[in-house]
Scaffold this motif. Structure first.
Motif, PDB file in Angstrom:
ATOM      1  N   LEU A 105     127.315  -2.128  62.088  1.00  0.00           N
ATOM      2  CA  LEU A 105     127.660  -0.709  62.148  1.00  0.00           C
ATOM      3  C   LEU A 105     128.461  -0.410  63.415  1.00  0.00           C
ATOM      4  N   ALA A 106     128.046  -0.989  64.530  1.00  0.00           N
ATOM      5  CA  ALA A 106     128.759  -0.775  65.790  1.00  0.00           C
ATOM      6  C   ALA A 106     130.187  -1.311  65.721  1.00  0.00           C
ATOM      7  N   ALA A 107     130.377  -2.382  64.953  1.00  0.00           N
ATOM      8  CA  ALA A 107     131.705  -2.987  64.835  1.00  0.00           C
ATOM      9  C   ALA A 107     132.707  -2.055  64.154  1.00  0.00           C
ATOM     10  N   LEU A 108     132.215  -1.081  63.386  1.00  0.00           N
ATOM     11  CA  LEU A 108     133.108  -0.124  62.726  1.00  0.00           C
ATOM     12  C   LEU A 108     133.735   0.844  63.725  1.00  0.00           C
ATOM     13  N   GLN A 109     133.087   1.016  64.883  1.00  0.00           N
ATOM     14  CA  GLN A 109     133.584   1.902  65.939  1.00  0.00           C
ATOM     15  C   GLN A 109     133.877   3.310  65.408  1.00  0.00           C
ATOM     16  N   LEU A 110     132.899   3.874  64.738  1.00  0.00           N
ATOM     17  CA  LEU A 110     133.068   5.200  64.152  1.00  0.00           C
ATOM     18  C   LEU A 110     132.994   6.295  65.216  1.00  0.00           C
ATOM     19  N   SER A 111     133.716   7.365  64.967  1.00  0.00           N
ATOM     20  CA  SER A 111     133.651   8.529  65.846  1.00  0.00           C
ATOM     21  C   SER A 111     132.334   9.259  65.609  1.00  0.00           C
ATOM     22  N   GLU A 163     133.521   8.296  80.852  1.00  0.00           N
ATOM     23  CA  GLU A 163     134.346   7.830  81.960  1.00  0.00           C
ATOM     24  C   GLU A 163     135.025   8.999  82.670  1.00  0.00           C
ATOM     25  N   VAL A 164     134.985  10.163  82.025  1.00  0.00           N
ATOM     26  CA  VAL A 164     135.586  11.362  82.609  1.00  0.00           C
ATOM     27  C   VAL A 164     134.488  12.189  83.262  1.00  0.00           C
ATOM     28  N   GLU A 165     134.624  12.454  84.534  1.00  0.00           N
ATOM     29  CA  GLU A 165     133.603  13.200  85.260  1.00  0.00           C
ATOM     30  C   GLU A 165     133.386  14.577  84.645  1.00  0.00           C
ATOM     31  N   GLY A 166     132.129  14.913  84.401  1.00  0.00           N
ATOM     32  CA  GLY A 166     131.793  16.211  83.838  1.00  0.00           C
ATOM     33  C   GLY A 166     131.849  16.266  82.327  1.00  0.00           C
ATOM     34  N   ALA A 167     132.357  15.202  81.693  1.00  0.00           N
ATOM     35  CA  ALA A 167     132.459  15.176  80.232  1.00  0.00           C
ATOM     36  C   ALA A 167     131.230  14.495  79.629  1.00  0.00           C
ATOM     37  N   VAL A 168     131.006  14.748  78.352  1.00  0.00           N
ATOM     38  CA  VAL A 168     129.881  14.152  77.634  1.00  0.00           C
ATOM     39  C   VAL A 168     130.368  12.931  76.867  1.00  0.00           C
ATOM     40  N   GLY A 169     129.662  11.823  76.994  1.00  0.00           N
ATOM     41  CA  GLY A 169     130.048  10.601  76.304  1.00  0.00           C
ATOM     42  C   GLY A 169     129.703  10.655  74.827  1.00  0.00           C
ATOM     43  N   PRO A 170     130.132   9.654  74.058  1.00  0.00           N
ATOM     44  CA  PRO A 170     129.862   9.626  72.615  1.00  0.00           C
ATOM     45  C   PRO A 170     128.394   9.345  72.310  1.00  0.00           C
ATOM     46  N   ARG A 171     127.982   9.705  71.107  1.00  0.00           N
ATOM     47  CA  ARG A 171     126.619   9.432  70.659  1.00  0.00           C
ATOM     48  C   ARG A 171     126.356   7.932  70.609  1.00  0.00           C
ATOM     49  N   THR A 172     125.089   7.583  70.765  1.00  0.00           N
ATOM     50  CA  THR A 172     124.689   6.176  70.775  1.00  0.00           C
ATOM     51  C   THR A 172     123.801   5.809  69.592  1.00  0.00           C
ATOM     52  N   ARG A 174     126.850   1.855  68.744  1.00  0.00           N
ATOM     53  CA  ARG A 174     127.912   1.631  69.729  1.00  0.00           C
ATOM     54  C   ARG A 174     127.760   0.243  70.344  1.00  0.00           C
ATOM     55  N   LYS A 175     128.879  -0.358  70.709  1.00  0.00           N
ATOM     56  CA  LYS A 175     128.842  -1.588  71.482  1.00  0.00           C
ATOM     57  C   LYS A 175     128.577  -1.200  72.933  1.00  0.00           C
ATOM     58  N   LEU A 176     127.485  -1.686  73.477  1.00  0.00           N
ATOM     59  CA  LEU A 176     127.062  -1.285  74.818  1.00  0.00           C
ATOM     60  C   LEU A 176     127.055  -2.476  75.769  1.00  0.00           C
ATOM     61  N   ASN A 177     127.351  -2.199  77.037  1.00  0.00           N
ATOM     62  CA  ASN A 177     127.221  -3.253  78.033  1.00  0.00           C
ATOM     63  C   ASN A 177     125.750  -3.395  78.424  1.00  0.00           C
ATOM     64  N   ARG A 178     125.450  -4.379  79.244  1.00  0.00           N
ATOM     65  CA  ARG A 178     124.055  -4.677  79.573  1.00  0.00           C
ATOM     66  C   ARG A 178     123.361  -3.485  80.225  1.00  0.00           C
ATOM     67  N   LEU A 179     124.045  -2.816  81.149  1.00  0.00           N
ATOM     68  CA  LEU A 179     123.446  -1.686  81.851  1.00  0.00           C
ATOM     69  C   LEU A 179     123.143  -0.542  80.883  1.00  0.00           C
ATOM     70  N   ALA A 180     124.081  -0.274  79.973  1.00  0.00           N
ATOM     71  CA  ALA A 180     123.878   0.801  78.997  1.00  0.00           C
ATOM     72  C   ALA A 180     122.712   0.478  78.067  1.00  0.00           C
ATOM     73  N   LYS A 181     122.549  -0.796  77.728  1.00  0.00           N
ATOM     74  CA  LYS A 181     121.422  -1.198  76.879  1.00  0.00           C
ATOM     75  C   LYS A 181     120.098  -0.960  77.593  1.00  0.00           C
ATOM     76  N   GLU A 182     120.050  -1.285  78.867  1.00  0.00           N
ATOM     77  CA  GLU A 182     118.826  -1.070  79.636  1.00  0.00           C
ATOM     78  C   GLU A 182     118.511   0.422  79.744  1.00  0.00           C
TER      79      GLU A 182
END
Length: 207
Positions: A20-26, A138-147, A168-176
């Motif tokens: 599902l993450a590989a689809l990179q859906l909005s 990555e934009v200060e003050g903005a809300v990131g995408p759903r996980t 979503r494809k997450l890096n190690r820190l985001a997974k933790e």
């Protein structure tokens, strides 16, 4: 693109959340996919205000200060790890009864092919709490995408079954960070112990 989600989320693939993450859906496409009709006409999509129960089994899901005191519950990382691969199995409490959840939990813990477990009860949260989980922008003050996404995945023996997936494809820190989020959301809820008196005696584990 959202139409590609149902075949993935209802499959037996042990890595379907990664697919599902590989689809990179909005976020918009994920919301559409969550609302698509299920394979059973009488079962609707999961609403934001529904309570979802994660069944707790000993020893897989808990650390107990005293094995004789089941209420001293502390969830282990394994309790929510399925959300990263095969889907986190939950029950929709608005569609079932407490007795049915407990009966399902006892029978599932005793299923063949797995190490013997004991069903203890469940923890619960609202679907909206999970859907509100987001990555940092990555934009200060903005809300990131759903996980996290929540899909109705009815089973023949449990129409109230649903799956929670990290889409979503997450890096190690985001997974933790997400593991901590799961712990906070569910651990903040009251643990509901198994109501043994509500169960059929034939489904009880033997000593």
């Amino acid at each position: 693109m959202p139409q590609r989600v149902r075949p993935i989320i209802t499959s037996d693939d042990k890595e379907k959340c990664k697919a599902l993450a590989a689809l990179q859906l909005s976020d918009a496409d994920i919301a559409i996919a969550e609302g698509l009709p299920t394979e059973l006409e009488e079962v609707d999509a999961v609403a934001d205000d529904e309570s979802l129960a994660r069944l707790i089994e000993d020893p897989t899901h808990v650390e107990l200060d005293d094995p004789d005191i089941r209420m001293s519950l502390a969830c282990t990382p394994a309790t929510f790890g399925d959300a990263f691969n095969k889907g986190l199995s939950v029950r929709r409490l608005d569609m079932t009864t407490r007795a049915e959840v407990d009966d399902f939990g006892v029978k599932r813990a005793m299923r063949e092919g797995v190490r013997r477990r004991v069903y203890l009860g469940f923890v619960a949260c609202e679907a909206s709490e999970l859907r509100n989980a987001r990555t940092e922008s990555e934009v200060e003050g903005a809300v990131g995408p759903r996980t996290l996404s929540v899909f109705s995945t009815p089973l023949d023996e449990a129409h109230s079954h649903a799956d929670v997936c990290v889409h979503r494809k997450l890096n190690r820190l985001a997974k933790e960070d997400l593991k901590s989020f799961f712990w906070e959301v569910f651990q903040g809820a009251k643990f509901v112990a198994q109501a043994i008196k509500d169960l059929d005696a034939s489904s009880q584990p033997t000593a």
